[in-house]
Structures are given as structure tokens and as C-alpha cells.
Design a protein around this motif. Sequence first.
Motif, PDB file in Angstrom:
ATOM      1  N   GLU A 111      53.192  39.135  33.482  1.00 33.41           N
ATOM      2  CA  GLU A 111      53.860  39.031  34.777  1.00 33.41           C
ATOM      3  C   GLU A 111      53.892  37.583  35.257  1.00 33.41           C
ATOM      4  N   VAL A 112      52.869  36.793  34.956  1.00 33.58           N
ATOM      5  CA  VAL A 112      52.916  35.363  35.266  1.00 33.58           C
ATOM      6  C   VAL A 112      54.052  34.712  34.476  1.00 33.58           C
ATOM      7  N   SER A 147      59.000  48.652  29.813  1.00 32.12           N
ATOM      8  CA  SER A 147      59.201  47.322  30.388  1.00 32.12           C
ATOM      9  C   SER A 147      59.533  47.413  31.883  1.00 32.12           C
ATOM     10  N   ARG A 148      60.287  48.435  32.274  1.00 38.88           N
ATOM     11  CA  ARG A 148      60.656  48.592  33.684  1.00 38.88           C
ATOM     12  C   ARG A 148      59.463  48.947  34.562  1.00 38.88           C
ATOM     13  N   GLN A 149      58.394  49.441  33.974  1.00 35.60           N
ATOM     14  CA  GLN A 149      57.223  49.866  34.732  1.00 35.60           C
ATOM     15  C   GLN A 149      56.114  48.817  34.787  1.00 35.60           C
ATOM     16  N   GLY A 191      54.911  47.231  38.240  1.00 32.99           N
ATOM     17  CA  GLY A 191      54.116  48.200  38.994  1.00 32.99           C
ATOM     18  C   GLY A 191      52.749  48.429  38.378  1.00 32.99           C
ATOM     19  N   TYR A 192      52.692  48.427  37.040  1.00 34.53           N
ATOM     20  CA  TYR A 192      51.408  48.601  36.361  1.00 34.53           C
ATOM     21  C   TYR A 192      50.453  47.463  36.717  1.00 34.53           C
ATOM     22  N   PHE A 244      46.900  47.728  38.562  1.00 32.63           N
ATOM     23  CA  PHE A 244      45.698  47.207  37.923  1.00 32.63           C
ATOM     24  C   PHE A 244      44.930  46.312  38.900  1.00 32.63           C
ATOM     25  N   LEU A 245      45.641  45.389  39.548  1.00 33.06           N
ATOM     26  CA  LEU A 245      44.976  44.475  40.480  1.00 33.06           C
ATOM     27  C   LEU A 245      44.428  45.217  41.691  1.00 33.06           C
ATOM     28  N   ALA A 246      45.195  46.172  42.211  1.00 27.13           N
ATOM     29  CA  ALA A 246      44.737  46.939  43.369  1.00 27.13           C
ATOM     30  C   ALA A 246      43.551  47.829  43.011  1.00 27.13           C
ATOM     31  N   GLY A 247      43.452  48.223  41.746  1.00 28.61           N
ATOM     32  CA  GLY A 247      42.380  49.100  41.309  1.00 28.61           C
ATOM     33  C   GLY A 247      41.071  48.402  41.016  1.00 28.61           C
ATOM     34  N   LEU A 248      41.073  47.076  41.066  1.00 27.77           N
ATOM     35  CA  LEU A 248      39.813  46.365  40.863  1.00 27.77           C
ATOM     36  C   LEU A 248      38.899  46.670  42.041  1.00 27.77           C
TER      37      LEU A 248
END
Length: 150
Positions: free
Chosen positions: A74-75, A12-14, A17-18, A22-26
Amino acid sequence: MDFDSGGSHPSSRQMRGYVACFLAGLPERNRLPLDYSVASLRLVDRIIDGLRRDQPNRARVDPVLRGLGAYLGEVMVRRAGGRWVDFDAEQTLFFGQTVGIRMGDGRVWNPLGKTANRFEAGSEESVQRFYLLVHGRSRRAVPARVLPVP
């Protein structure tokens, strides 16, 4: 932080960042206006609809579905006051995930599973509608209505 590397799932703490990874890796050409807004969840529904149309093999799209599920979570954290939690063994077995969201009313939800459900069932499992229903839930007791005795 990768769900598919054969390692353990993020805790949950990660998760924040995950989602960012994910978004940056698109790929640049596939960057979408995923800005953590409630309105962006409609776009998530459309992305999943496109995955259903283009790649019906679930195993091929699982990494994207998990990333979109983490984004949904996250939303829920940023817009609805939820928080990431690690599921206990019983919850992990029930939800099929190790992390989820606990809302202010104490209920836990499985956003990672929600995107998989959307892929499997289609528009009946809308991600945006899910958010709106969960966000609007309350655990307050509703007073019983006393009906007159005939």
C-alpha cells in the motif's frame, strides 16, 4: 477480510481494505506510527527484526508478516504510483502469492513475499531499501555508449 480464515486470499481490489483492517486490528498497546510514509518502512524492518528475535517459528508470525507485506504494498501504491494487481497462474506459482504490485514501468513486485524474506534472511532483505530500489527503477532504454576504436 482475513488471510488465515481458510478462505480465499483477498483480491487486488480488496487489499486497501485489508491493510486498513490489519492496522486497526493491532492491539491498542501495539499501535505503531504506520502512516504510509516511506520513513515508516524503517519501522516495518524493525518490527520484523523483533519478530525474528521473539518468535522464530515462522508459522506463528505469518499473519503479521502478510499484514506488513500488504502495508508495504500500500505504501508502494500511495507513494510510488504502483497499483495492486491479481497475479496470473504463472506469477502466483513464481511468487507464492495471488496479488502484488505493478509499478508504472510495467514490472510486478511481491511485497507480501518481501516481508517473509526479511524475516528469513534478516537485514540483508530490508523492506525500506526494497522500496527505494523499486521506486527508483526505470524501464527507459539507456543509450549505448560508443567507444572509440583503438
